[in-house]
Scaffold this motif. Structure first.
Motif, PDB file in Angstrom:
ATOM      1  N   PHE A  26     -11.484   4.654 -10.493  1.00 31.95           N
ATOM      2  CA  PHE A  26     -10.733   3.499 -11.002  1.00 31.95           C
ATOM      3  C   PHE A  26      -9.821   2.872  -9.937  1.00 31.95           C
ATOM      4  O   PHE A  26      -8.792   2.281 -10.254  1.00 31.95           O
ATOM      5  CB  PHE A  26      -9.931   3.846 -12.263  1.00 31.95           C
ATOM      6  N   ALA A  27     -10.171   3.062  -8.681  1.00 33.67           N
ATOM      7  CA  ALA A  27      -9.426   2.458  -7.559  1.00 33.67           C
ATOM      8  C   ALA A  27      -8.003   3.015  -7.426  1.00 33.67           C
ATOM      9  O   ALA A  27      -7.083   2.313  -7.028  1.00 33.67           O
ATOM     10  CB  ALA A  27      -9.422   0.937  -7.647  1.00 33.67           C
ATOM     11  N   MET A  28      -7.843   4.279  -7.805  1.00 30.19           N
ATOM     12  CA  MET A  28      -6.536   4.930  -7.652  1.00 30.19           C
ATOM     13  C   MET A  28      -6.660   6.010  -6.590  1.00 30.19           C
ATOM     14  O   MET A  28      -7.452   6.940  -6.746  1.00 30.19           O
ATOM     15  CB  MET A  28      -6.101   5.567  -8.973  1.00 30.19           C
ATOM     16  N   GLY A  29      -5.880   5.876  -5.521  1.00 26.54           N
ATOM     17  CA  GLY A  29      -5.956   6.838  -4.431  1.00 26.54           C
ATOM     18  C   GLY A  29      -5.812   6.108  -3.115  1.00 26.54           C
ATOM     19  O   GLY A  29      -5.611   4.889  -3.089  1.00 26.54           O
ATOM     20  N   SER A  30      -5.891   6.843  -2.020  1.00 23.11           N
ATOM     21  CA  SER A  30      -5.751   6.204  -0.709  1.00 23.11           C
ATOM     22  C   SER A  30      -6.723   6.756   0.310  1.00 23.11           C
ATOM     23  O   SER A  30      -6.747   6.312   1.445  1.00 23.11           O
ATOM     24  CB  SER A  30      -4.338   6.417  -0.166  1.00 23.11           C
ATOM     25  N   THR A  31      -7.529   7.750  -0.070  1.00 22.65           N
ATOM     26  CA  THR A  31      -8.329   8.428   0.942  1.00 22.65           C
ATOM     27  C   THR A  31      -9.833   8.399   0.700  1.00 22.65           C
ATOM     28  O   THR A  31     -10.604   8.772   1.577  1.00 22.65           O
ATOM     29  CB  THR A  31      -7.907   9.914   1.050  1.00 22.65           C
ATOM     30  N   GLY A  37      -3.670  -2.145  -1.454  1.00 22.87           N
ATOM     31  CA  GLY A  37      -4.107  -1.999  -0.059  1.00 22.87           C
ATOM     32  C   GLY A  37      -5.544  -1.531   0.089  1.00 22.87           C
ATOM     33  O   GLY A  37      -6.011  -1.303   1.210  1.00 22.87           O
ATOM     34  N   SER A  38      -6.240  -1.382  -1.017  1.00 19.64           N
ATOM     35  CA  SER A  38      -7.532  -0.685  -1.012  1.00 19.64           C
ATOM     36  C   SER A  38      -8.695  -1.330  -0.284  1.00 19.64           C
ATOM     37  O   SER A  38      -9.753  -0.719  -0.159  1.00 19.64           O
ATOM     38  CB  SER A  38      -7.965  -0.421  -2.442  1.00 19.64           C
ATOM     39  N   VAL A  39      -8.534  -2.561   0.172  1.00 24.05           N
ATOM     40  CA  VAL A  39      -9.559  -3.158   1.028  1.00 24.05           C
ATOM     41  C   VAL A  39      -9.094  -3.041   2.475  1.00 24.05           C
ATOM     42  O   VAL A  39      -9.847  -2.655   3.378  1.00 24.05           O
ATOM     43  CB  VAL A  39      -9.796  -4.637   0.638  1.00 24.05           C
ATOM     44  N   ALA A  88     -10.467  -3.830 -14.662  1.00 24.70           N
ATOM     45  CA  ALA A  88      -9.041  -3.923 -14.350  1.00 24.70           C
ATOM     46  C   ALA A  88      -8.410  -2.564 -14.085  1.00 24.70           C
ATOM     47  O   ALA A  88      -8.649  -1.592 -14.796  1.00 24.70           O
ATOM     48  CB  ALA A  88      -8.322  -4.610 -15.500  1.00 24.70           C
ATOM     49  N   PHE A  89      -7.578  -2.529 -13.049  1.00 22.11           N
ATOM     50  CA  PHE A  89      -6.702  -1.374 -12.780  1.00 22.11           C
ATOM     51  C   PHE A  89      -5.290  -1.835 -13.098  1.00 22.11           C
ATOM     52  O   PHE A  89      -4.737  -1.482 -14.138  1.00 22.11           O
ATOM     53  CB  PHE A  89      -6.931  -0.937 -11.330  1.00 22.11           C
ATOM     54  N   ALA A  90      -4.692  -2.661 -12.249  1.00 24.19           N
ATOM     55  CA  ALA A  90      -3.378  -3.240 -12.529  1.00 24.19           C
ATOM     56  C   ALA A  90      -3.536  -4.757 -12.400  1.00 24.19           C
ATOM     57  O   ALA A  90      -3.569  -5.297 -11.294  1.00 24.19           O
ATOM     58  CB  ALA A  90      -2.344  -2.708 -11.561  1.00 24.19           C
ATOM     59  N   ARG A 101      -2.699  11.311 -14.064  1.00 26.15           N
ATOM     60  CA  ARG A 101      -1.293  11.220 -13.617  1.00 26.15           C
ATOM     61  C   ARG A 101      -0.753   9.820 -13.848  1.00 26.15           C
ATOM     62  O   ARG A 101       0.347   9.623 -14.354  1.00 26.15           O
ATOM     63  CB  ARG A 101      -1.214  11.508 -12.112  1.00 26.15           C
ATOM     64  N   ARG A 102      -1.549   8.817 -13.476  1.00 25.23           N
ATOM     65  CA  ARG A 102      -1.061   7.431 -13.593  1.00 25.23           C
ATOM     66  C   ARG A 102      -0.933   7.007 -15.061  1.00 25.23           C
ATOM     67  O   ARG A 102       0.005   6.306 -15.422  1.00 25.23           O
ATOM     68  CB  ARG A 102      -2.017   6.483 -12.878  1.00 25.23           C
ATOM     69  N   ILE A 103      -1.898   7.407 -15.892  1.00 30.22           N
ATOM     70  CA  ILE A 103      -1.834   7.024 -17.306  1.00 30.22           C
ATOM     71  C   ILE A 103      -0.592   7.652 -17.946  1.00 30.22           C
ATOM     72  O   ILE A 103       0.151   6.991 -18.687  1.00 30.22           O
ATOM     73  CB  ILE A 103      -3.115   7.451 -18.057  1.00 30.22           C
TER      74      ILE A 103
END
Ligand code: GLN
Length: 479
Positions: A120-125, A170-172, A198-200, A351-353
């Motif tokens: 769901f496009a949550m993370g950085s790695t 920042g995901s792109v 949708a994420f945010a 965690r985010r939910i």
């Protein structure tokens, strides 16, 4: 893999055909994919059919004619599985295609597959995928950066000339930076979000990962602009590719260097690469100015509250009833919801939910959610003030170099902080692009981030094209 214009030249001269390019693409993907894991689904047979159907190059060639590309798996493609790299969406086949993707296809591009991503496009790695982590093509022990991890790895490994991603914080730009390629996020409302899961919603934008700034510009102009299916798209006309190309050598802009972005926490080699880029622009006639974005340290607290709140609402629809996966062995409606969501979502999404439900709850809304909205306004104002003095802002994209696989998973908080430099642009709604700097001692190419005022893509691309050109010049690197 060449740039779009180079491929078009080969097509025009009859030295290559789309079918031949798809055959080469298939070979490369088959060789790289076992280690890279950049794709969730591949459609190479369909791509071959599409290439065969294209025939001879028309005159003039449509902007993306015969160009293979990948699409992040949170962008809907009609009748093709779209999973957001989550177990909860396994088997979901959207009945429609996202507007941005439809426009790219209509411009003649050939989709070869859906790319891997953080769930769901949550993370950085690029490690939070149900389908396993993606590798960094520059060093396979390392992560590619997230969350458009597969898109950046596929472009970085030379499998496709460009790929679509999404950018909420920042995901792109981040995986673009870590994989040594270009990553571009438009202003909020410049590209339709219709069909982007949708994420945010107040931050999400579809962006481009490519091998050159010019290719990102080309794809942006194809997919951008007003869409009646997304009421948040702007009716403002898009800039012209020819005009930007014409202007980029003669225009000399004022560059801001935010003091807060080069201090503690920013890797010295990355800071040096950005400064080297700034110097090249200065030698070319640009002016440099130190500026301040005083609310930088509140970016991540504010961003995390906004995304948690919005994602907990957006992801409420995944309950086992309408889409994809449903847990087995349940005996009541509530049990279907609870079991499906417990088994269907991964740890970061949960965690985010949970955080989102908390910051929106009756007793805490004022303290967290409404407060974050106010802080967001201050962050936006920082940019408004800065852009009174400068035309573009230069900074590192990611403050640190790529980490090894598994290294960062234990500490989600440290990972959140890595978004500081990019997430501010999403909170402010402004465009940003990461241009690869010169290789560092570790063999990676630090990302140089350029942002411009809201709807200022023209200015941003002028600076990015010039920076790329100056860096590619053989004399650009000091001995
Ligand atoms: N790393 C950020 C986050 O986890 C960025 C996500 C994004 O841009 N989709 O929220």
């Amino acid at each position: 893999m060449n740039t779009i214009d180079e491929i078009h030249e080969l097509y025009a001269r009859g030295e290559l055909s789309p079918a031949e390019l798809i055959a080469i693409t298939r070979e490369r993907i088959e060789a790289e994919e076992p280690e890279l894991n950049a794709f969730i689904n591949l459609f190479l047979d369909e791509a071959e059919e599409q290439a065969n159907a294209l025939g001879k190059p028309p005159e003039p060639m449509p902007p993306l004619w015969g160009i293979p590309f990948g699409v992040k798996d949170n962008i809907c493609y009609q009748d093709h599985e779209t999973t957001c790299a989550s177990r909860i969406l396994l088997g979901y086949r959207p009945p429609y295609t996202a507007t941005a993707l439809r426009r790219v296809l209509e411009a003649g591009a050939i989709i070869v597959g859906k790319t891997n991503m953080d769930e769901f496009a949550m993370g950085s790695t690029g490690e939070y995928s149900y389908f396993g982590p993606t590798s960094n093509p520059l060093n396979k022990d390392h992560v590619p950066g997230g969350t458009s991890s597969g898109s950046a790895a596929a472009v970085g490994a030379g499998l496709v000339p460009f790929a679509l991603g999404s950018d909420t914080g920042g995901s792109v730009r981040q995986p673009g930076a870590w994989c040594g390629v270009v990553g571009f996020k438009p202003s909020y409302g410049r590209v339709s979000r219709y069909g982007l899961i949708a994420f945010a919603s107040s931050l999400d934008q579809i962006g481009v990962i490519s091998r050159s700034v010019r290719d990102s510009l080309r794809v942006f102009l194809v997919m951008g602009g007003y869409d009646p299916m997304d009421s948040t798209t702007s009716r403002m006309p898009l800039p012209s590719e020819q005009e930007i190309i014409r202007l980029h050598r003669e225009t000399k802009l004022r560059v801001g260097l935010p003091r807060e972005y080069f201090g503690q926490g920013t890797d010295p080699e990355i800071a040096d690469a950005v400064m080297e880029g700034a110097m090249l622009l200065e030698k070319d006639g640009y002016t440099l100015k130190e500026i301040s974005l005083p609310h930088t340290r509140y970016v991540i607290p504010c961003y995390q509250i906004v995304v948690a709140a919005e994602c907990s609402s957006n992801l409420a629809r995944f309950d086992g009833i309408r889409y994809g996966f449903r847990a087995e062995g349940t005996s009541s409606l509530e049990e279907i919801y609870v079991k499906t969501r417990s088994e269907g979502f991964g740890p970061e999404v949960k965690r985010r939910i949970a955080a989102g439900a908390f910051v929106l709850s009756a007793g805490y809304q004022d303290k967290y959610f409404l407060r974050a909205q106010k802080v967001r306004r201050l962050i936006r104002r920082d940019y408004d003030d800065a852009f009174k003095e400068v035309d573009v802002i230069l900074s590192p994209t990611f403050p640190v170099p790529p980490v090894k696989k598994g290294e960062s998973l234990a500490d989600p908080l440290a990972v959140y902080l890595m978004d500081t430099l990019t997430a501010a642009a999403n909170l402010a709604g402004i465009p940003g692009i990461s241009v690869p700097g010169h290789p560092d001692s570790r063999g990676f190419r630090p990302g140089i981030h350029i942002s411009a005022p809201y709807m200022g893509e023209e200015t941003m691309f002028i600076a990015a094209l010039r920076l790329e050109e100056l860096q590619n010049h053989p004399d650009s690197r000091a001995p």
